[in-house]
Design an enzyme around this catalytic site. Structure first.
Site, PDB file in Angstrom:
ATOM      1  CE1 TYR A  66      -0.050  -7.049  -6.107  1.00  0.00           C
ATOM      2  CE2 TYR A  66      -0.761  -5.259  -7.525  1.00  0.00           C
ATOM      3  CZ  TYR A  66      -0.398  -5.731  -6.284  1.00  0.00           C
ATOM      4  OH  TYR A  66      -0.398  -4.874  -5.215  1.00  0.00           O
ATOM      5  NE  ARG A  90      -7.280 -10.853  -4.094  1.00  0.00           N
ATOM      6  CZ  ARG A  90      -6.592 -10.737  -2.959  1.00  0.00           C
ATOM      7  NH1 ARG A  90      -7.195 -10.335  -1.856  1.00  0.00           N
ATOM      8  NH2 ARG A  90      -5.314 -11.043  -2.915  1.00  0.00           N
ATOM      9  CE  LYS A 191      -2.753  -8.227  -4.396  1.00  0.00           C
ATOM     10  NZ  LYS A 191      -2.823  -7.286  -3.263  1.00  0.00           N
ATOM     11  CD  GLU A 227      -8.369  -1.803   0.989  1.00  0.00           C
ATOM     12  OE1 GLU A 227      -8.681  -2.994   1.186  1.00  0.00           O
ATOM     13  OE2 GLU A 227      -8.086  -1.359  -0.134  1.00  0.00           O
TER      14      GLU A 227
END
Length: 355
Positions: A66, A90, A191, A227
């Site tokens: 997504y 991406r 992702k 992250e």
């Protein structure tokens, strides 16, 4: 009626929550057949629900990726998308990790434009502290039992109005030490929904301790910063009037469009910009830490805590306020997104009417 229409007046745009779901928003669908190797044209569906085979590879094997980007109404009532091409790129990168064909960039942009245009009344007013969050979703939709790539794929674009995922007060963060976010040679740079669902448990534990956000170190050595649970990491150092802003660089982290935007803005300010590995031992040297992402925008970090070592590093002023780098970057980024400056015009793509 001129396009775009005004925002719907049944929503209190000053207090809308990111957790509210508006079932009046429709979505866009495109379908791909492995047999023909073609994508169908985008179609708008006036509801947020999907009809999905129970044996789809998405539901059974996690063949799903997504994206997330913003629709923003600016002062002249135009609606713009913020750097949508980067999100399309991406999505293509993410899809490659789970053996899926991704929609071409032009189809991605066409579907996103349609979803926002058809839901234009749900794009908040230009002066509201809210946004239209856009969720492109790609998944294997063909029904099958074998652990092989699907024979059919669906690309959808959903939208929801809401606020940023956190308020803008400096937030305390906790380093997660009993959960590995991504394997050293795994899917951390994609992702995938499967990268996020396992983190929900540790995030809930952290929230119960008073930490709205968690920070992850590398899974192999636990010595390098990677992250935050839902945002990218930026560290700021100030030497006199000179700023240095550092983004973590790792093959196990998601490439953040918001982080990239901050770095590009920093260059125009004459700041030194770095993208490199950030060792854990360097954390006390930063004057500010920022958590950046589409849903969160830019968040000032109050502190980073590591329970196993009793470390707690603080990143706010003596009065508890965010630092000057946060104030500068968030102001400029907001001005760029809202079209209040001529800087970075290529980052704004106007939404056009669908006949």
């Amino acid at each position: 009626m001129s396009f775009p229409p005004a925002p719907v007046d049944s929503i209190d745009w000053s207090s809308i929550s990111s957790t509210q779901v508006n079932d009046d928003c429709g979505h866009v669908e495109c379908h791909y057949s492995v047999l023909t190797e073609t994508w169908s044209e985008p179609v708008f569906v006036q509801e947020p629900y999907l009809k999905v085979h129970g044996l789809s590879s998405a539901l059974n094997y996690g063949q799903q990726v997504y994206e997330g980007l913003r629709g923003i109404r600016i002062a002249d009532n135009k609606i713009i998308l913020f750097r949508p091409e980067k999100h399309a790129e991406r999505l293509i990168h993410s899809a490659s990790y789970v053996s899926m064909p991704a929609p071409p960039i032009e189809l991605f942009l066409k579907a996103v434009n349609m979803a926002v245009a058809k839901n234009a009344i749900y794009v908040p007013p230009a002066d509201a502290p809210a946004q239209l969050y856009i969720r492109p979703l790609l998944f294997g939709s063909g029904g099958q039992l074998m652990l092989i790539p699907s024979s059919q794929y669906t690309f959808c674009v959903f939208v929801q109005p809401g606020t940023t995922s956190h308020d803008l007060n400096p937030i305390p963060t906790l380093i997660m030490e009993d959960f590995d976010r991504a394997a050293p040679e795994g899917t951390g740079s994609a992702k995938l929904g499967g990268n996020y669902a396992p983190a929900m448990k540790s995030m809930a534990i952290a929230r119960a301790k008073g930490f709205p956000l968690t920070l992850h170190l590398d899974s192999k050595t636990r010595t390098v910063v990677e992250e935050f649970s839902s945002c990218a990491f930026l560290g700021v150092k100030k030497d006199g009037e000179q700023y240095t802003i550092t983004a973590t660089e790792s093959k196990n982290t998601l490439k953040s469009i918001t982080s990239d935007s901050c770095l590009e803005i920093a260059k125009t300010l004459g700041w030194k910009v770095e993208q490199r590995s950030v060792p854990y031992t360097e954390l006390p040297e930063f004057s500010e830490i920022l958590a950046v992402g589409t849903a969160a925008s830019i968040l000032p970090v109050r502190s980073i805590t590591r329970e196993s070592t009793s470390d707690c590093f603080s990143y706010v002023t003596d009065s508890g306020e965010p630092g000057p780098a946060f104030i500068t970057l968030s102001k400029i980024l907001r001005e760029v997104q809202q079209g209040k400056t001529s800087d970075f015009p290529e980052w704004r793509k106007e939404v056009t009417e669908i006949p």
